[in-house]
Write a protein that holds these residues in place. Sequence first.
Motif, PDB file in Angstrom:
ATOM      1  N   GLU A 119      -7.363   2.845   9.474  1.00  0.00           N
ATOM      2  CA  GLU A 119      -5.898   2.787   9.474  1.00  0.00           C
ATOM      3  C   GLU A 119      -5.406   1.705   8.525  1.00  0.00           C
ATOM      4  OE1 GLU A 119      -5.019   2.083  13.557  1.00  0.00           O
ATOM      5  OE2 GLU A 119      -4.988   4.223  14.103  1.00  0.00           O
ATOM      6  N   PHE A 120      -6.066   0.552   8.587  1.00  0.00           N
ATOM      7  CA  PHE A 120      -5.692  -0.553   7.710  1.00  0.00           C
ATOM      8  C   PHE A 120      -5.855  -0.166   6.243  1.00  0.00           C
ATOM      9  CE2 PHE A 120      -6.563  -4.190   5.092  1.00  0.00           C
ATOM     10  CZ  PHE A 120      -5.654  -5.141   5.506  1.00  0.00           C
ATOM     11  N   LEU A 121      -6.997   0.407   5.903  1.00  0.00           N
ATOM     12  CA  LEU A 121      -7.260   0.749   4.506  1.00  0.00           C
ATOM     13  C   LEU A 121      -6.311   1.834   4.004  1.00  0.00           C
ATOM     14  CD1 LEU A 121     -11.169   0.657   4.488  1.00  0.00           C
ATOM     15  CD2 LEU A 121      -9.587  -1.112   3.702  1.00  0.00           C
ATOM     16  N   ALA A 122      -5.977   2.782   4.877  1.00  0.00           N
ATOM     17  CA  ALA A 122      -5.023   3.819   4.482  1.00  0.00           C
ATOM     18  C   ALA A 122      -3.649   3.216   4.212  1.00  0.00           C
ATOM     19  CB  ALA A 122      -4.940   4.887   5.570  1.00  0.00           C
ATOM     20  N   ASP A 123      -3.224   2.306   5.075  1.00  0.00           N
ATOM     21  CA  ASP A 123      -1.931   1.654   4.866  1.00  0.00           C
ATOM     22  C   ASP A 123      -1.947   0.753   3.638  1.00  0.00           C
ATOM     23  OD1 ASP A 123      -0.876   2.914   7.051  1.00  0.00           O
ATOM     24  OD2 ASP A 123      -1.034   1.205   8.411  1.00  0.00           O
ATOM     25  N   LEU A 124      -3.091   0.120   3.390  1.00  0.00           N
ATOM     26  CA  LEU A 124      -3.208  -0.724   2.209  1.00  0.00           C
ATOM     27  C   LEU A 124      -2.977   0.099   0.946  1.00  0.00           C
ATOM     28  CD1 LEU A 124      -3.885  -3.454   0.897  1.00  0.00           C
ATOM     29  CD2 LEU A 124      -6.308  -2.828   1.045  1.00  0.00           C
ATOM     30  N   ASP A 125      -3.532   1.295   0.921  1.00  0.00           N
ATOM     31  CA  ASP A 125      -3.276   2.175  -0.227  1.00  0.00           C
ATOM     32  C   ASP A 125      -1.795   2.548  -0.321  1.00  0.00           C
ATOM     33  OD1 ASP A 125      -5.857   2.185  -1.169  1.00  0.00           O
ATOM     34  OD2 ASP A 125      -6.437   4.006  -0.101  1.00  0.00           O
ATOM     35  N   THR A 126      -1.171   2.815   0.827  1.00  0.00           N
ATOM     36  CA  THR A 126       0.245   3.209   0.840  1.00  0.00           C
ATOM     37  C   THR A 126       1.136   2.107   0.279  1.00  0.00           C
ATOM     38  OG1 THR A 126      -0.104   4.651   2.745  1.00  0.00           O
ATOM     39  CG2 THR A 126       2.162   3.917   2.327  1.00  0.00           C
ATOM     40  N   TYR A 127       0.834   0.877   0.649  1.00  0.00           N
ATOM     41  CA  TYR A 127       1.698  -0.246   0.277  1.00  0.00           C
ATOM     42  C   TYR A 127       1.088  -1.094  -0.839  1.00  0.00           C
ATOM     43  CZ  TYR A 127       4.169   0.916   4.573  1.00  0.00           C
ATOM     44  OH  TYR A 127       4.874   1.576   5.552  1.00  0.00           O
ATOM     45  N   SER A 128       0.112  -0.582  -1.550  1.00  0.00           N
ATOM     46  CA  SER A 128      -0.613  -1.379  -2.537  1.00  0.00           C
ATOM     47  C   SER A 128       0.278  -1.880  -3.665  1.00  0.00           C
ATOM     48  CB  SER A 128      -1.776  -0.564  -3.119  1.00  0.00           C
ATOM     49  OG  SER A 128      -1.292   0.595  -3.774  1.00  0.00           O
ATOM     50  N   ALA A 129       1.366  -1.171  -3.937  1.00  0.00           N
ATOM     51  CA  ALA A 129       2.250  -1.589  -5.030  1.00  0.00           C
ATOM     52  C   ALA A 129       2.888  -2.945  -4.765  1.00  0.00           C
ATOM     53  CB  ALA A 129       3.331  -0.535  -5.262  1.00  0.00           C
ATOM     54  N   ARG A 130       2.864  -3.395  -3.505  1.00  0.00           N
ATOM     55  CA  ARG A 130       3.469  -4.688  -3.171  1.00  0.00           C
ATOM     56  C   ARG A 130       2.566  -5.865  -3.538  1.00  0.00           C
ATOM     57  NH1 ARG A 130       6.626  -3.763   2.600  1.00  0.00           N
ATOM     58  NH2 ARG A 130       7.721  -1.863   1.968  1.00  0.00           N
ATOM     59  N   PHE A 131       1.344  -5.573  -3.939  1.00  0.00           N
ATOM     60  CA  PHE A 131       0.377  -6.647  -4.205  1.00  0.00           C
ATOM     61  C   PHE A 131      -0.215  -6.462  -5.597  1.00  0.00           C
ATOM     62  CE2 PHE A 131       0.195  -5.310   0.261  1.00  0.00           C
ATOM     63  CZ  PHE A 131       0.735  -6.438   0.864  1.00  0.00           C
ATOM     64  N   SER A 132      -0.647  -7.538  -6.170  1.00  0.00           N
ATOM     65  CA  SER A 132      -1.336  -7.437  -7.447  1.00  0.00           C
ATOM     66  C   SER A 132      -2.668  -6.733  -7.228  1.00  0.00           C
ATOM     67  CB  SER A 132      -1.590  -8.834  -8.018  1.00  0.00           C
ATOM     68  OG  SER A 132      -2.555  -9.519  -7.237  1.00  0.00           O
ATOM     69  N   PRO A 133      -3.235  -6.106  -8.270  1.00  0.00           N
ATOM     70  CA  PRO A 133      -4.540  -5.442  -8.119  1.00  0.00           C
ATOM     71  C   PRO A 133      -5.620  -6.385  -7.584  1.00  0.00           C
ATOM     72  CG  PRO A 133      -3.518  -4.802 -10.180  1.00  0.00           C
ATOM     73  CD  PRO A 133      -2.655  -5.889  -9.614  1.00  0.00           C
ATOM     74  N   GLU A 134      -5.611  -7.636  -8.025  1.00  0.00           N
ATOM     75  CA  GLU A 134      -6.612  -8.601  -7.570  1.00  0.00           C
ATOM     76  C   GLU A 134      -6.474  -8.865  -6.076  1.00  0.00           C
ATOM     77  OE1 GLU A 134      -6.106 -12.567  -9.005  1.00  0.00           O
ATOM     78  OE2 GLU A 134      -8.247 -13.014  -8.840  1.00  0.00           O
ATOM     79  N   VAL A 135      -5.237  -9.041  -5.603  1.00  0.00           N
ATOM     80  CA  VAL A 135      -5.006  -9.305  -4.176  1.00  0.00           C
ATOM     81  C   VAL A 135      -5.386  -8.092  -3.339  1.00  0.00           C
ATOM     82  CG1 VAL A 135      -3.210  -9.709  -2.439  1.00  0.00           C
ATOM     83  CG2 VAL A 135      -3.259 -11.068  -4.539  1.00  0.00           C
ATOM     84  N   LYS A 136      -5.038  -6.905  -3.824  1.00  0.00           N
ATOM     85  CA  LYS A 136      -5.376  -5.682  -3.094  1.00  0.00           C
ATOM     86  C   LYS A 136      -6.888  -5.547  -2.928  1.00  0.00           C
ATOM     87  CE  LYS A 136      -6.027  -0.988  -2.689  1.00  0.00           C
ATOM     88  NZ  LYS A 136      -7.255  -0.203  -2.919  1.00  0.00           N
ATOM     89  N   LEU A 137      -7.642  -5.785  -3.998  1.00  0.00           N
ATOM     90  CA  LEU A 137      -9.099  -5.702  -3.926  1.00  0.00           C
ATOM     91  C   LEU A 137      -9.671  -6.732  -2.963  1.00  0.00           C
ATOM     92  CD1 LEU A 137      -9.894  -5.235  -7.725  1.00  0.00           C
ATOM     93  CD2 LEU A 137     -10.167  -3.510  -5.934  1.00  0.00           C
ATOM     94  N   ARG A 138      -9.113  -7.940  -2.995  1.00  0.00           N
ATOM     95  CA  ARG A 138      -9.596  -9.006  -2.116  1.00  0.00           C
ATOM     96  C   ARG A 138      -9.331  -8.668  -0.654  1.00  0.00           C
ATOM     97  NH1 ARG A 138      -5.983 -13.591  -2.612  1.00  0.00           N
ATOM     98  NH2 ARG A 138      -5.136 -12.736  -0.675  1.00  0.00           N
ATOM     99  N   ILE A 139      -8.150  -8.164  -0.351  1.00  0.00           N
ATOM    100  CA  ILE A 139      -7.820  -7.801   1.031  1.00  0.00           C
ATOM    101  C   ILE A 139      -8.750  -6.701   1.525  1.00  0.00           C
ATOM    102  CG2 ILE A 139      -6.056  -6.738   2.491  1.00  0.00           C
ATOM    103  CD1 ILE A 139      -3.943  -8.121   0.716  1.00  0.00           C
ATOM    104  N   GLU A 140      -8.956  -5.687   0.693  1.00  0.00           N
ATOM    105  CA  GLU A 140      -9.846  -4.592   1.101  1.00  0.00           C
ATOM    106  C   GLU A 140     -11.269  -5.104   1.313  1.00  0.00           C
ATOM    107  OE1 GLU A 140     -11.581  -0.297  -0.511  1.00  0.00           O
ATOM    108  OE2 GLU A 140      -9.749  -1.142  -1.415  1.00  0.00           O
ATOM    109  N   ALA A 141     -11.723  -5.973   0.451  1.00  0.00           N
ATOM    110  CA  ALA A 141     -13.083  -6.504   0.581  1.00  0.00           C
ATOM    111  C   ALA A 141     -13.258  -7.274   1.886  1.00  0.00           C
ATOM    112  CB  ALA A 141     -13.409  -7.402  -0.611  1.00  0.00           C
ATOM    113  N   GLU A 142     -12.257  -8.061   2.251  1.00  0.00           N
ATOM    114  CA  GLU A 142     -12.374  -8.850   3.476  1.00  0.00           C
ATOM    115  C   GLU A 142     -12.534  -7.945   4.693  1.00  0.00           C
ATOM    116  OE1 GLU A 142     -10.178 -12.686   5.582  1.00  0.00           O
ATOM    117  OE2 GLU A 142      -9.179 -11.587   3.968  1.00  0.00           O
TER     118      GLU A 142
END
Length: 545
Positions: A119-142
């Motif tokens: 659920e988290f990863l799906a929402d992260l994709d939905t709202y990914s435009a709110r974060f820089s690519p680097e931040v998005k990758l870091r959040i997903e990795a964590e």
Amino acid sequence: MKKYLFLLMFFVSACNDTIDFVPTSSFNEIAVWENEASVKLYVNSFYRIFSDYFQYGGRPIGNDATLADGLTDLMKYTSNSPGEGTANLIMTQDGYTSIAANHFDVWTNAYAWNRRILEFLADLDTYSARFSPEVKLRIEAEVRFFRAYIFFLVMRNQGPFIIRNSLNDPVLLPINTAEECWDFIENDLDYCAAHLPSSWPESDKGRVNRWAALAFKSRIMLYARRWEKAVLAAREVIDDGGFVLEQNYSDIFKNNKNNPSREHILTKRYDSNLGIFHNLDERIAPSGDIQGRGGVFVPSQELVDAYLMSDGTEFNPASPFDSTMYQNRESRFYATILYNGAVWKGRRIETWVGASAQDPYGRDRFIEYNSTPYPFSTVTGYYIRKLADETNLDFNLAYKKSDQDCIEIRLAEVYLNLAEGLIELGQKEEAEQAILTIRNRSLQKDVASINGDLKQELIRERMLELAFEGHRFWDLRRWGLADKILNGIKLHGAKIIKQANGTLLYTKVPVDTQHRIYPRRFDQFPLPVGELNNNPLITKQPDGW
């Protein structure tokens, strides 16, 4: 639609840092993804996985990292009742662990957590435009770190599982192959190593990082028998991670909040001043320190006999069974074991039994196993020193709780992971040096080489270096040795009788009332009953179940 995030207040540490987060009530979906700060609170909720699966002072079940040693030849529980003595019952009563009562089930919780992660990863994709690519990758990795962690536990305990990568996957799926499952876990850890930072800024202390991912990979690849990958991950942590082996073994486990050990790679942190504590000291304290629950689990004579002499030679168990067996042993012995006469908190341990009614027992009271003692006392003549907080001088430990760090992985294990991978690859000279790097710090002087079979010495080294850190049961299983070492044995202790003239008579005594068991089916524990009932694509339990 609201998603309620129950954020547990606790500390987690990676690379000696801490994170403190406060429970928050609830957020609607838009608020959760409003900014990076609110997403961090969401991510914090996944640290609860660590709270569930590695801890000090928890119940002796197969999921508890530390207390799994009660299932081995290292440790004996003093009670034979469910709860306190579950490890004893598992290892002596064939059928106590069953399909319906599986003390080693991780599968059920793993899929509950996986649902939240997806659920988290799906929402992260939905709202990914709110974060820089680097931040998005870091959040997903964590978040993917936690998925790798919990599915490793499933693979370790119960074997291959169903890989679910999407909320849109079919409800019914077959179990994947072992290789596919290891690939799944490895890919998550590689993603973590690629996108997690090596360290976090001061405001984000304590989050899992690149080195935690690589250290875990060095461990997990041994289970997967991917030796070269274990070696490469271990080398990177050792060479570039900035961690340092303590020269004094006991310093690794000291409760020093201001200057924690530089050997720690990932630990769960506590602070009793903030109401964040555990009850380890209450459970392992010598009975002379506490009237209540001390000595719930205690070291075995088998562990005492395994420690080397201070010059690196083997201890001879045929030597006189008396106090001389505690002399001139390697320093890990003295840092790990409390024995009769050992100095402890300004006094000496007394585990003798008196020969007269006027002097019935020493302050730390030895009792016969299965004599339903209260308070708990040692049944082996020993207590655990290694994990105890020796600075805690308030002996009312039921109220003065423990808050020493719970170590999940440290540098010494990574050296031993490296050594094992190298042995399997045939690179024995480098493997020998990795083992000696760990062993020599506990000897009076360095030894230049190891006599005997190198794999056997690696097995011994993991037994001693990582005692009470929850590895031995799982190590013996993955090596295919558990049924040979743990089956058909009785553990022993030292009963010491104080004679009328004050001399002490030592006797080696069994502390199991029946032989221990390890049926081969324990090499893979069963799947949840509901999984087979609800999924026709899973047609049978693992062999033996």
